[in-house]
Design an enzyme around this catalytic site. Structure first.
Site, PDB file in Angstrom:
ATOM      1  N   ASN A  13       0.871  -1.171   0.000  1.00 11.51           N
ATOM      2  CA  ASN A  13       0.000   0.000   0.000  1.00 11.51           C
ATOM      3  C   ASN A  13       0.907   1.220   0.000  1.00 11.51           C
ATOM      4  O   ASN A  13       1.485   1.571   1.024  1.00 11.51           O
ATOM      5  CB  ASN A  13      -0.895  -0.004   1.253  1.00 11.51           C
ATOM      6  CG  ASN A  13      -1.698   1.280   1.385  1.00 11.51           C
ATOM      7  OD1 ASN A  13      -1.840   2.031   0.420  1.00 11.51           O
ATOM      8  ND2 ASN A  13      -2.220   1.546   2.579  1.00 11.51           N
ATOM      9  N   LYS A  15       0.163   4.218  -0.274  1.00 12.87           N
ATOM     10  CA  LYS A  15      -0.499   5.417   0.287  1.00 12.87           C
ATOM     11  C   LYS A  15      -0.301   6.597  -0.667  1.00 12.87           C
ATOM     12  O   LYS A  15      -0.317   6.395  -1.873  1.00 12.87           O
ATOM     13  CB  LYS A  15       0.038   5.705   1.694  1.00 12.87           C
ATOM     14  CG  LYS A  15       0.059   4.452   2.569  1.00 12.87           C
ATOM     15  CD  LYS A  15       0.268   4.755   4.016  1.00 12.87           C
ATOM     16  CE  LYS A  15       0.491   3.449   4.763  1.00 12.87           C
ATOM     17  NZ  LYS A  15       0.150   3.530   6.154  1.00 12.87           N
ATOM     18  N   HIS A  98      -9.484   0.965   4.535  1.00  8.58           N
ATOM     19  CA  HIS A  98      -8.213   1.155   5.247  1.00  8.58           C
ATOM     20  C   HIS A  98      -8.438   2.072   6.443  1.00  8.58           C
ATOM     21  O   HIS A  98      -9.249   3.004   6.382  1.00  8.58           O
ATOM     22  CB  HIS A  98      -7.170   1.763   4.304  1.00  8.58           C
ATOM     23  CG  HIS A  98      -5.791   1.736   4.875  1.00  8.58           C
ATOM     24  ND1 HIS A  98      -5.341   2.705   5.743  1.00  8.58           N
ATOM     25  CD2 HIS A  98      -4.792   0.830   4.750  1.00  8.58           C
ATOM     26  CE1 HIS A  98      -4.102   2.398   6.113  1.00  8.58           C
ATOM     27  NE2 HIS A  98      -3.747   1.274   5.532  1.00  8.58           N
ATOM     28  N   GLU A 100      -6.813   4.463   7.577  1.00  7.15           N
ATOM     29  CA  GLU A 100      -6.600   5.900   7.326  1.00  7.15           C
ATOM     30  C   GLU A 100      -7.833   6.517   6.671  1.00  7.15           C
ATOM     31  O   GLU A 100      -8.148   7.693   6.890  1.00  7.15           O
ATOM     32  CB  GLU A 100      -5.327   6.102   6.480  1.00  7.15           C
ATOM     33  CG  GLU A 100      -4.083   5.887   7.343  1.00  7.15           C
ATOM     34  CD  GLU A 100      -2.858   5.400   6.603  1.00  7.15           C
ATOM     35  OE1 GLU A 100      -2.814   5.488   5.360  1.00  7.15           O
ATOM     36  OE2 GLU A 100      -1.935   4.915   7.279  1.00  7.15           O
ATOM     37  N   GLU A 170      -5.594  -5.360  10.305  1.00  6.97           N
ATOM     38  CA  GLU A 170      -4.644  -4.270  10.510  1.00  6.97           C
ATOM     39  C   GLU A 170      -4.956  -3.551  11.826  1.00  6.97           C
ATOM     40  O   GLU A 170      -5.805  -2.644  11.858  1.00  6.97           O
ATOM     41  CB  GLU A 170      -4.754  -3.276   9.354  1.00  6.97           C
ATOM     42  CG  GLU A 170      -4.353  -3.852   8.024  1.00  6.97           C
ATOM     43  CD  GLU A 170      -3.665  -2.807   7.147  1.00  6.97           C
ATOM     44  OE1 GLU A 170      -2.552  -3.068   6.714  1.00  6.97           O
ATOM     45  OE2 GLU A 170      -4.240  -1.726   6.936  1.00  6.97           O
ATOM     46  N   GLY A 176       2.039   2.163  10.548  1.00  6.17           N
ATOM     47  CA  GLY A 176       2.944   3.299  10.393  1.00  6.17           C
ATOM     48  C   GLY A 176       3.587   3.757  11.688  1.00  6.17           C
ATOM     49  O   GLY A 176       4.157   4.849  11.751  1.00  6.17           O
ATOM     50  N   SER A 216       3.226  -2.314  10.193  1.00  8.54           N
ATOM     51  CA  SER A 216       4.679  -2.285  10.373  1.00  8.54           C
ATOM     52  C   SER A 216       5.345  -3.623  10.072  1.00  8.54           C
ATOM     53  O   SER A 216       6.328  -3.990  10.721  1.00  8.54           O
ATOM     54  CB  SER A 216       5.026  -1.784  11.784  1.00  8.54           C
ATOM     55  OG  SER A 216       4.512  -0.472  11.986  1.00  8.54           O
TER      56      SER A 216
HETATM   57  C1  PEP Z   1      -0.823  -0.042   5.754  1.00 11.43           C
HETATM   58  O1  PEP Z   1      -0.794   1.086   5.285  1.00 11.43           O
HETATM   59  O2  PEP Z   1      -1.754  -0.804   5.472  1.00 11.43           O
HETATM   60  C2  PEP Z   1       0.265  -0.454   6.641  1.00 11.43           C
HETATM   61  C3  PEP Z   1       0.205  -1.646   7.195  1.00 11.43           C
HETATM   62  O3  PEP Z   1       1.271   0.459   6.842  1.00 11.43           O
HETATM   63  P1  PEP Z   1       2.679   0.166   7.572  1.00 11.43           P
HETATM   64  O4  PEP Z   1       3.218  -1.122   7.002  1.00 11.43           O
HETATM   65  O5  PEP Z   1       3.520   1.346   7.229  1.00 11.43           O
HETATM   66  O6  PEP Z   1       2.398   0.034   9.030  1.00 11.43           O
END
Ligand code: PEP
Length: 255
Positions: A13, A15, A98, A100, A170, A176, A216
Site C-alpha cells: 500500500n 499510500k 483502510h 486511514e 490491521e 505506520g 509495520s
Molecule cells: C498499511 O498502510 O496498510 C500499513 C500496514 O502500513 P505500515 O506497514 O507502514 O504500518
C-alpha cells in the site's frame, strides 16, 4: 500460512507516495526481485499512478490495485473515483476500508460495505481492512471489533464472491508506528476473523479465504508473522516503498 488451503498474498500500500517517474522506477526495480515469487504480489498505488503502474508491470506477475473506490458508478462526488472507472483502466484490485480512510475521511462500516459491494459488482478483487484501535485492544474487545467490522462489510455479499475478497487484519495502533503486533496477536485476530467468516459462509469457505496481517511488517518480522497458521500474507505500507524491503517480504512469503 497454510498454502495447501489458500493463496499467500503480499500487497504493497503505497499510500500517497510516488509520482509517475518514481512508480516506473520502483516497479522496474521490483520486477527482477519478485520474478520467482511463490505468492501473489500486488502494488496498490495512488490513482494518478495507476496507468503508469499497469504499463510498468507488463511481463511480470505483479498485479496493480487502487487504494479506494466510491460506491456510486458516477455522479456528484467531488474527489472520488468509481469502481467502474478503475475497471475501465484495467485495475484488478482495490483496498477498501483502510484505517486511514476510516480515521481521516469519515469512512464508516456502512460505507465500507457499500464500497466493497460496488467493487465486487464491477469484478474487482477487494482487500478489505479491519482492525481495532489501541483503546479497544486495551479494553479486551479486539475480537468483537474485528468480527463486527467483518460482518458489516460482508453484508449482502454472496458466498460465490468470497473468492474475490482478501481480508487484511490491521491493528490501527500498528500502522505506520513501527509497533508490530506479535505473531501470536496477529494469528489470534486473523483466526477470529476466519471464525466470523465461517459463521457466515461455512468452514470450507473460511478456510479458503486469504487473511493478511498489516501493521509495520518489515523484512525482519515478516517470516515470524507469516509462519502463523492464520496469517496468509501481508498488507505492507512503509516497507513497500523500497524494492529490497518489499521483495524481502515477498521472499519470506515464498518459502
Ligand atoms: C498499511 O498502510 O496498510 C500499513 C500496514 O502500513 P505500515 O506497514 O507502514 O504500518
Amino acid at each position: 500460512m497454510k498454502k495447501s488451503l489458500r493463496k499467500a498474498v503480499i500487497a504493497g500500500n503505497w499510500k500517497m507516495n510516488k509520482n509517475r517517474a518514481e512508480t516506473k522506477t520502483l516497479i522496474s526495480e521490483l520486477k527482477p526481485l519478485v520474478k520467482n515469487a511463490d505468492c501473489e504480489v500486488i502494488v496498490c498505488v495512488p490513482f494518478t499512478d495507476l496507468e503508469t503502474a499497469l504499463d510498468a508491470v507488463k511481463g511480470s506477475k505483479i498485479k496493480v490495485g487502487a487504494q479506494n473506490c466510491h460506491f456510486a458508478p458516477s455522479g456528484a462526488f467531488t474527489g472520488e473515483v468509481s469502481a467502474d472507472m478503475l475497471k475501465e483502466l484495467g485495475v484488478k484490485y482495490v483496498i477498501i476500508g483502510h484505517s486511514e480512510r476510516r480515521q481521516y475521511f469519515g469512512e464508516t462500516d456502512i460505507t465500507v460495505n457499500k464500497r466493497l459491494t460496488a467493487a465486487l459488482a464491477q469484478g474487482l478483487k477487494v482487500i478489505l481492512c479491519v482492525g481495532e484501535l489501541l483503546e479497544q485492544r486495551e479494553l479486551g474487545i479486539t475480537g468483537e471489533i474485528c468480527s463486527m467490522q467483518t460482518k458489516i462489510a460482508l453484508t449482502g455479499v454472496d458466498a460465490a464472491d468470497l473468492k474475490n475478497i482478501i481480508i487484511a487484519y490491521e491493528p490501527v495502533w500498528a500502522i505506520g508506528t513501527g509497533k508490530t503486533a506479535t505473531a501470536e496477536q496477529a494469528d489470534e485476530a486473523c483466526g477470529i476473523i476466519r471464525s466470523t467468516v465461517a459463521s457466515l459462509y461455512g468452514k470450507k469457505a473460511a478456510n479458503a479465504l486469504t487473511i493478511q496481517y498489516g501493521g509495520s511488517m518489515n523484512p525482519k518480522n515478516a517470516a515470524e508473522l507469516l509462519s502463523k497458521e492464520n496469517v496468509d500474507g501481508g498488507l505492507i505500507g512503509g516497507a513497500s516503498l523500497k524494492a529490497p524491503d518489499f521483495s524481502a517480504i515477498v521472499a519470506a512469503a515464498s518459502l
